[in-house]
Design an enzyme around this catalytic site. Structure first.
Site, mmCIF file in Angstrom:
data_model
loop_
_atom_site.group_PDB
_atom_site.id
_atom_site.type_symbol
_atom_site.label_atom_id
_atom_site.label_comp_id
_atom_site.label_asym_id
_atom_site.label_seq_id
_atom_site.Cartn_x
_atom_site.Cartn_y
_atom_site.Cartn_z
ATOM 1 C CB CYS A 84 2.606 -4.290 4.266
ATOM 2 S SG CYS A 84 4.263 -3.690 4.632
ATOM 3 C CB CYS A 85 -0.703 -0.195 5.098
ATOM 4 S SG CYS A 85 0.101 0.494 3.637
ATOM 5 C CB CYS A 105 6.710 2.585 1.919
ATOM 6 S SG CYS A 105 6.095 2.646 3.614
ATOM 7 C CB CYS A 121 4.268 1.291 -1.858
ATOM 8 S SG CYS A 121 4.422 -0.301 -1.031
ATOM 9 C CB CYS A 156 -2.063 3.408 3.760
ATOM 10 S SG CYS A 156 -2.179 4.899 4.751
#
Length: 242
Positions: free
Chosen positions: A116-117, A205, A208, A233
């Site tokens: 995702c990162c 985020c 997270c 990340c």
């Protein structure tokens, strides 16, 4: 001095004891095409310091699409307070849609945060850094004992450099503690993210990031379901490699 002539290893040794302001002064005197990375957290001190040296300093922030509402409001307060150009970088929409279509909105809880990162942060960061010769980050050694305790104040960024070219990375706050950062924020009356008043220390985020309790290290509020020594990340993946 041309970036090709900079010996970052020798300069790092020379600047290790320098103040963040002195490191920034050096960075901004050497590079016209330089940008400050602003995460929406306490590295706002970099914006403040850089703005005092060069009022037209360029700043960017990564908008993953998953930030807290408080962070978005804070970014706007910083833009208005310093009258700086903040480039808000968004991820590739199609890549985000494909990830969500295949794995849903919270795949990182099962698969880890790197995928995702990679889409929401690393993609837009890589594109941005192809445009510049140097960048400034708010990394500190005390942020993550597992990955950041050896970071230099100046280094060659081999991860994001243009092919066949050079990218220089400055970490002026490397040797400052969290206490020093907050002492500076309060002394200079710098705007800060209101989430810090709610127990958040390291802010990323919304899914997270969580507040930490007494005695917890700040990085325990990030990706808490993962191995503590790998909490990067990808923006500073060279820390993990080293």
């Amino acid at each position: 001095m041309s970036s090709e002539l900079l010996n970052t290893v020798d300069l790092d040794a020379e600047l290790q004891q320098a103040s963040p302001q002195k490191i920034l002064e050096f960075a901004l005197s050497e590079f016209d095409n330089i940008v400050v990375s602003f995460s929406g957290a306490e590295d706002v001190v970099l914006v403040h310091m850089a703005h005092q040296i060069r009022p037209d300093i360029k700043v960017f922030v990564l908008d993953t699409g998953r930030l807290h509402a408080e962070t978005y409001r804070f970014i706007e307060r910083v833009r208005e307070h310093y009258k700086v150009d903040i480039d808000v970088l968004s991820p590739d929409g199609e890549a985000v849609r494909e990830l969500v279509r295949k794995k849903g909105l919270f795949s990182f809880y099962q698969d880890g945060h790197q995928e995702c990162c990679g889409i929401r942060k690393i993609g837009p960061l890589r594109k941005k850094l192809l445009e510049v010769d140097a960048w400034v980050t708010g990394q500190r050694k005390d942020q993550s004992p597992g990955t950041r305790n050896g970071i230099p104040v100046i280094q060659d960024d081999k991860l994001f450099a243009r092919p066949g070219d050079r990218l220089v990375k400055f970490n002026p706050l490397a040797n400052w503690s969290s206490q020093q950062v907050w002492d500076y924020i309060r002394a200079m009356e710098i705007p800060y993210n209101e989430l810090h008043d709610q127990g958040y220390v390291s802010i990323g985020c919304e899914p997270c990031t969580r507040p930490i309790g007494p005695g917890q290290h700040e990085r325990e509020g990030r990706w808490w379901w993962e191995e503590s020594t790998k909490k990067e990340c990808g923006l500073h993946a060279d820390n993990v490699k080293s």
